[in-house]
Design a protein around this motif. Structure first.
Motif, PDB file in Angstrom:
ATOM      1  N   TYR A 235      43.208 -21.681 -26.178  1.00 29.05           N
ATOM      2  CA  TYR A 235      43.408 -22.450 -24.948  1.00 29.05           C
ATOM      3  C   TYR A 235      42.201 -23.355 -24.685  1.00 29.05           C
ATOM      4  O   TYR A 235      42.350 -24.537 -24.358  1.00 29.05           O
ATOM      5  CB  TYR A 235      43.616 -21.488 -23.778  1.00 29.05           C
ATOM      6  N   GLY A 236      41.009 -22.791 -24.859  1.00 29.40           N
ATOM      7  CA  GLY A 236      39.798 -23.579 -24.664  1.00 29.40           C
ATOM      8  C   GLY A 236      39.700 -24.732 -25.638  1.00 29.40           C
ATOM      9  O   GLY A 236      39.321 -25.849 -25.277  1.00 29.40           O
ATOM     10  N   GLN A 237      40.077 -24.467 -26.883  1.00 33.20           N
ATOM     11  CA  GLN A 237      39.974 -25.488 -27.921  1.00 33.20           C
ATOM     12  C   GLN A 237      40.973 -26.623 -27.711  1.00 33.20           C
ATOM     13  O   GLN A 237      40.609 -27.808 -27.810  1.00 33.20           O
ATOM     14  CB  GLN A 237      40.192 -24.833 -29.289  1.00 33.20           C
ATOM     15  N   TYR A 238      42.217 -26.285 -27.398  1.00 35.24           N
ATOM     16  CA  TYR A 238      43.278 -27.296 -27.362  1.00 35.24           C
ATOM     17  C   TYR A 238      43.569 -27.854 -25.976  1.00 35.24           C
ATOM     18  O   TYR A 238      44.127 -28.944 -25.855  1.00 35.24           O
ATOM     19  CB  TYR A 238      44.565 -26.718 -27.960  1.00 35.24           C
ATOM     20  N   VAL A 239      43.212 -27.114 -24.922  1.00 39.65           N
ATOM     21  CA  VAL A 239      43.499 -27.571 -23.563  1.00 39.65           C
ATOM     22  C   VAL A 239      42.234 -28.034 -22.850  1.00 39.65           C
ATOM     23  O   VAL A 239      42.210 -29.100 -22.226  1.00 39.65           O
ATOM     24  CB  VAL A 239      44.204 -26.463 -22.743  1.00 39.65           C
ATOM     25  N   LEU A 240      41.154 -27.235 -22.953  1.00 39.55           N
ATOM     26  CA  LEU A 240      39.898 -27.599 -22.287  1.00 39.55           C
ATOM     27  C   LEU A 240      38.996 -28.468 -23.163  1.00 39.55           C
ATOM     28  O   LEU A 240      37.988 -28.989 -22.687  1.00 39.55           O
ATOM     29  CB  LEU A 240      39.139 -26.330 -21.884  1.00 39.55           C
ATOM     30  N   ASN A 241      39.355 -28.593 -24.439  1.00 38.44           N
ATOM     31  CA  ASN A 241      38.575 -29.396 -25.399  1.00 38.44           C
ATOM     32  C   ASN A 241      37.138 -28.897 -25.538  1.00 38.44           C
ATOM     33  O   ASN A 241      36.184 -29.675 -25.535  1.00 38.44           O
ATOM     34  CB  ASN A 241      38.588 -30.875 -24.990  1.00 38.44           C
ATOM     35  N   ILE A 242      36.993 -27.579 -25.634  1.00 32.58           N
ATOM     36  CA  ILE A 242      35.688 -26.977 -25.901  1.00 32.58           C
ATOM     37  C   ILE A 242      35.794 -26.154 -27.183  1.00 32.58           C
ATOM     38  O   ILE A 242      36.891 -25.744 -27.577  1.00 32.58           O
ATOM     39  CB  ILE A 242      35.201 -26.092 -24.732  1.00 32.58           C
ATOM     40  N   ASP A 243      34.663 -25.891 -27.833  1.00 37.87           N
ATOM     41  CA  ASP A 243      34.703 -25.147 -29.088  1.00 37.87           C
ATOM     42  C   ASP A 243      34.935 -23.659 -28.802  1.00 37.87           C
ATOM     43  O   ASP A 243      34.682 -23.178 -27.687  1.00 37.87           O
ATOM     44  CB  ASP A 243      33.407 -25.349 -29.881  1.00 37.87           C
ATOM     45  N   PRO A 244      35.419 -22.897 -29.798  1.00 40.05           N
ATOM     46  CA  PRO A 244      35.733 -21.477 -29.592  1.00 40.05           C
ATOM     47  C   PRO A 244      34.543 -20.648 -29.106  1.00 40.05           C
ATOM     48  O   PRO A 244      34.721 -19.704 -28.333  1.00 40.05           O
ATOM     49  CB  PRO A 244      36.186 -21.021 -30.982  1.00 40.05           C
ATOM     50  N   GLY A 245      33.314 -21.016 -29.557  1.00 39.66           N
ATOM     51  CA  GLY A 245      32.135 -20.291 -29.110  1.00 39.66           C
ATOM     52  C   GLY A 245      31.926 -20.416 -27.611  1.00 39.66           C
ATOM     53  O   GLY A 245      31.662 -19.424 -26.913  1.00 39.66           O
ATOM     54  N   ARG A 246      32.057 -21.636 -27.089  1.00 42.94           N
ATOM     55  CA  ARG A 246      31.900 -21.832 -25.647  1.00 42.94           C
ATOM     56  C   ARG A 246      33.057 -21.190 -24.886  1.00 42.94           C
ATOM     57  O   ARG A 246      32.869 -20.639 -23.795  1.00 42.94           O
ATOM     58  CB  ARG A 246      31.844 -23.324 -25.319  1.00 42.94           C
ATOM     59  N   ALA A 247      34.262 -21.233 -25.466  1.00 49.12           N
ATOM     60  CA  ALA A 247      35.410 -20.596 -24.830  1.00 49.12           C
ATOM     61  C   ALA A 247      35.182 -19.089 -24.684  1.00 49.12           C
ATOM     62  O   ALA A 247      35.521 -18.484 -23.661  1.00 49.12           O
ATOM     63  CB  ALA A 247      36.676 -20.855 -25.641  1.00 49.12           C
ATOM     64  N   SER A 363      52.677 -25.856 -26.623  1.00 50.44           N
ATOM     65  CA  SER A 363      51.348 -26.053 -26.052  1.00 50.44           C
ATOM     66  C   SER A 363      50.833 -24.750 -25.438  1.00 50.44           C
ATOM     67  O   SER A 363      51.615 -23.897 -24.998  1.00 50.44           O
ATOM     68  CB  SER A 363      51.379 -27.145 -24.977  1.00 50.44           C
ATOM     69  N   TYR A 364      49.491 -24.636 -25.400  1.00 51.53           N
ATOM     70  CA  TYR A 364      48.860 -23.490 -24.749  1.00 51.53           C
ATOM     71  C   TYR A 364      48.681 -23.705 -23.243  1.00 51.53           C
ATOM     72  O   TYR A 364      48.137 -22.841 -22.561  1.00 51.53           O
ATOM     73  CB  TYR A 364      47.492 -23.209 -25.383  1.00 51.53           C
ATOM     74  N   GLU A 365      49.138 -24.847 -22.733  1.00 55.69           N
ATOM     75  CA  GLU A 365      48.959 -25.149 -21.305  1.00 55.69           C
ATOM     76  C   GLU A 365      49.702 -24.173 -20.390  1.00 55.69           C
ATOM     77  O   GLU A 365      49.362 -24.038 -19.222  1.00 55.69           O
ATOM     78  CB  GLU A 365      49.407 -26.585 -21.014  1.00 55.69           C
ATOM     79  N   SER A 366      50.681 -23.473 -20.929  1.00 52.73           N
ATOM     80  CA  SER A 366      51.465 -22.531 -20.115  1.00 52.73           C
ATOM     81  C   SER A 366      50.819 -21.147 -20.013  1.00 52.73           C
ATOM     82  O   SER A 366      51.401 -20.237 -19.418  1.00 52.73           O
ATOM     83  CB  SER A 366      52.874 -22.391 -20.706  1.00 52.73           C
ATOM     84  N   LEU A 367      49.617 -20.970 -20.572  1.00 52.88           N
ATOM     85  CA  LEU A 367      48.991 -19.643 -20.630  1.00 52.88           C
ATOM     86  C   LEU A 367      48.835 -19.011 -19.249  1.00 52.88           C
ATOM     87  O   LEU A 367      49.240 -17.869 -19.025  1.00 52.88           O
ATOM     88  CB  LEU A 367      47.631 -19.736 -21.329  1.00 52.88           C
ATOM     89  N   PHE A 368      48.249 -19.754 -18.308  1.00 49.39           N
ATOM     90  CA  PHE A 368      47.994 -19.170 -16.992  1.00 49.39           C
ATOM     91  C   PHE A 368      49.251 -19.132 -16.125  1.00 49.39           C
ATOM     92  O   PHE A 368      49.344 -18.310 -15.212  1.00 49.39           O
ATOM     93  CB  PHE A 368      46.850 -19.908 -16.298  1.00 49.39           C
ATOM     94  N   LEU A 369      50.224 -19.988 -16.402  1.00 49.21           N
ATOM     95  CA  LEU A 369      51.519 -19.870 -15.734  1.00 49.21           C
ATOM     96  C   LEU A 369      52.178 -18.554 -16.133  1.00 49.21           C
ATOM     97  O   LEU A 369      52.700 -17.813 -15.291  1.00 49.21           O
ATOM     98  CB  LEU A 369      52.422 -21.053 -16.104  1.00 49.21           C
TER      99      LEU A 369
END
Length: 409
Positions: A235-247, A363-369
């Motif tokens: 989710y962090g990588q594909y939705v928040l555009n952050i690397d897995p380490g920061r996620a 998409s992973y955008e539905s994760l928190f829904l």
């Protein structure tokens, strides 16, 4: 009535011993598996063995411990058998030389872990007066969170030195915890199992309804939690555009806030009542998770997850004491098994279900829904829970004296 914090922290060492193993297992066993197979599906299936065994075996051994009666006690025989064998097998894992030997070691280790996990957790309600179990569960979960922090922090350093060192560290700590637990925790001398009376049948039916609904509530809120825990790096990588380490760091803030609020959550549950506290936790989690459906800024996500972790503590710390409060005399191990059956079932089902949904929507955008829908289902179930609360003020003094007589000082 006051909680014996010394005894509770010692009791928490059992949970510490369980919890220090899994972060090391989850972090480094997939790396070893990748030496033999590059198929992520295969690795994922192997890594769910622990949850499958929890579903299959923990209720069995929890119930067996209720009916065990020997000079070592009820729970302790399972702990004395399971911990040393698990520790030994865990140390062997980095020395396996093929997929077959690695798989065999993992399977046997997961089985031996199942022998003592439910009996270990059942020790807490065994030796803790009912009104104080939320406080005690807060301490025990704090110990579990501390174990995970130790495993992640020190285990990573040790792994760089030698891949086998984190496994040895966990095994040694498990054995030390066992020795301390066996030395200082006295098991009850009263092994009687409650016999049901006909006049109690109506009350039992109502209590069983409450048990069923809280178990499904547990399943649903762990469904929401497990999906986030499993897929947040993606989710962090594909939705928040952050690397897995920061996620991973962002998600760890949720765990840190849960850890810091574990003990206060027990106090709140004791003061406010377990059901009201869980209601507050679910509603609070929804208040901070619903914005996560729309927020795409990593800093704001971090803040919302910190708040969410606090309310997750209110839910998680008070749910297990509610379940065992409904247990008949001598049935705590069985009800502990019920608790882990439903929580582990969600850990098996939820990642698969959300993965299926993601493949459909793309998409992973539905994760928190997805997570919020699961928490709403848990909230609905909690409306039908009518049992499982107890107050210090209404607690029978005779019960307190009986506990002191049966369990020792």
């Amino acid at each position: 009535m006051k909680l014996d914090y010394k005894k509770t922290f010692i009791l928490g060492l059992g949970f510490f011993a369980i919890s220090i193993l899994w972060p090391v297992y989850n972090a480094f066993v997939p790396i070893m598996l990748e030496q033999y197979t590059k198929k992520a599906t295969v690795i994922g299936m192997i890594m769910t063995i622990d949850n499958l065994f929890a579903v299959a075996f923990q209720p069995i051994f929890g119930a067996m411990s209720d009916r065990t009666n020997n000079r070592f006690g009820r729970r302790m025989p399972y702990i004395l058998i399971g911990v040393p064998i698990s520790a030994l097998l865990f140390s062997i894992i980095p020395y396996t030389t093929s997929l077959i030997t690695l798989m065999l070691t993992i399977i046997i280790m997961n089985f031996t872990m199942s022998i003592y996990r439910a009996p270990t957790v059942a020790l807490m309600p065994d030796v803790t007066p009912s009104p104080l179990r939320s406080k005690a569960n807060g301490v025990i979960n704090f110990m579990g969170g501390l174990a995970a922090a130790v495993a992640y922090a020190i285990g990573g350093i040790l792994y760089r030195m030698n891949p086998s060192y984190p496994f040895h560290m966990s095994s040694i700590i498990m054995v030390i915890a066992l020795i301390i637990l066996y030395t200082f925790i006295k098991e009850p001398r009263d092994f009687r199992i409650e016999e049901k009376k006909k006049i109690e049948k109506v009350k039992d039916i109502e209590k069983n309804k409450s048990l069923i609904f809280i178990l499904f509530a547990i399943f649903f809120w762990f469904t929401g939690f497990n999906a986030v825990e499993t897929f947040f790096s993606l989710y962090g990588q594909y939705v928040l555009n952050i690397d897995p380490g920061r996620a991973s760091i962002v998600l760890s803030l949720f765990s840190v806030s849960f850890l810091l609020f574990a003990i206060p959550a027990g106090f709140i549950g004791t003061k406010l009542g377990r059901k009201k506290t869980i209601f507050t936790g679910i509603i609070g989690a929804l208040i901070f998770f619903i914005p996560l459906i729309f927020v795409r800024n990593a800093v704001l996500v971090s803040i919302l997850l910190v708040a969410g972790g606090i309310f997750w503590a209110l839910i998680n710390i008070n749910s297990y004491p509610m379940v065992v409060e409904m247990a008949p005399k001598g049935g705590v191990g069985t009800y502990t098994g019920y608790y882990y059956f439903f929580s582990a079932s969600s850990a098996v089902a939820s990642p698969i279900l959300f993965g299926f949904i993601k493949d459909i929507v793309g998409s992973y955008e539905s994760l928190f829904l997805y997570s919020c829908i699961a928490f709403l289902a848990a909230l609905l179930c909690m409306f039908y829970v009518k049992h499982g609360d107890v107050s210090v003020e209404n607690y029978d003094e005779e019960k307190r004296l009986a506990i002191e007589e049966n369990y020792g000082d």
